[in-house]
Design a protein around this motif. Structure first.
Motif, PDB file in Angstrom:
ATOM      1  N   GLN A   1     -42.346  -9.897  10.779  1.00 24.04           N
ATOM      2  CA  GLN A   1     -42.061  -9.229   9.558  1.00 24.04           C
ATOM      3  C   GLN A   1     -41.210 -10.010   8.641  1.00 24.04           C
ATOM      4  OE1 GLN A   1     -43.860  -6.872   7.990  1.00 24.04           O
ATOM      5  NE2 GLN A   1     -42.693  -6.871   6.002  1.00 24.04           N
ATOM      6  N   LYS A   2     -40.057 -10.650   9.171  1.00 25.56           N
ATOM      7  CA  LYS A   2     -39.174 -11.192   8.475  1.00 25.56           C
ATOM      8  C   LYS A   2     -39.916 -12.647   7.988  1.00 25.56           C
ATOM      9  CE  LYS A   2     -34.738  -9.433  10.413  1.00 25.56           C
ATOM     10  NZ  LYS A   2     -33.619  -9.710  11.187  1.00 25.56           N
TER      11      LYS A   2
ATOM     12  N   ARG B   1     -40.341  -7.287  14.220  1.00 20.29           N
ATOM     13  CA  ARG B   1     -39.486  -7.417  13.075  1.00 20.29           C
ATOM     14  C   ARG B   1     -39.233  -8.891  12.837  1.00 20.29           C
ATOM     15  NH1 ARG B   1     -36.545  -3.405  15.758  1.00 20.29           N
ATOM     16  NH2 ARG B   1     -35.385  -4.914  16.929  1.00 20.29           N
ATOM     17  N   ASN B   2     -39.290  -9.863  13.917  1.00 21.27           N
ATOM     18  CA  ASN B   2     -39.196 -11.039  13.553  1.00 21.27           C
ATOM     19  C   ASN B   2     -40.622 -11.621  12.664  1.00 21.27           C
ATOM     20  OD1 ASN B   2     -36.662 -11.137  14.880  1.00 21.27           O
ATOM     21  ND2 ASN B   2     -37.697 -11.901  16.964  1.00 21.27           N
TER      22      ASN B   2
ATOM     23  N   LYS C   1     -38.707  -5.637  18.381  1.00 25.79           N
ATOM     24  CA  LYS C   1     -38.006  -6.857  17.767  1.00 25.79           C
ATOM     25  C   LYS C   1     -38.916  -8.019  17.657  1.00 25.79           C
ATOM     26  CE  LYS C   1     -34.419  -9.784  19.405  1.00 25.79           C
ATOM     27  NZ  LYS C   1     -33.318 -10.415  20.612  1.00 25.79           N
TER      28      LYS C   1
END
Length: 105
Positions: free
Chosen positions: A75-76, A72-73, A69
């Motif tokens: 990456q965003k 992913r954060n 998670k």
């Protein structure tokens, strides 16, 4: 040799010497009970192993889900930052081209 095995041997000897007149299932009953207990221990052990594996998997997955998670954060955030940079560069090029047009006139 455990208690059940010794007791079974004693019962077998007594049965073969005709001291007792029991049926064979009663003579072998201590061994049957011991065997049943061993089987129960075995089944419980197998269940324990499989559930321990699942518990470990859940614990590990919980740890890595948190890490995923976070990744992913990041990456965003990276994608948003790159998009802003791209939009800003397009805007700068547009402003420069408009300024060039204005000064050429």
């Amino acid at each position: 040799m455990g208690f059940a095995e010794i007791l079974t041997l004693i019962f077998i000897v007594l049965k073969l010497t005709n001291v007792i007149d029991w049926s064979w299932w009663l003579v072998l009953l201590p061994e049957i009970i011991a065997l049943s207990i061993y089987i129960i221990y075995f089944v419980v052990g197998i269940i324990w192993i499989f559930t321990a594996d699942k518990r470990l998997e859940r614990k590990v997955m919980k740890k890595y889900k948190h890490a995923a998670k976070r990744t992913r954060n990041k990456q965003k955030e990276y994608e948003e930052r790159r998009k802003r940079q791209f939009d800003n560069s397009k805007l700068e090029k547009h402003v420069e081209s408009e300024l060039d047009k204005h000064f050429k006139e």
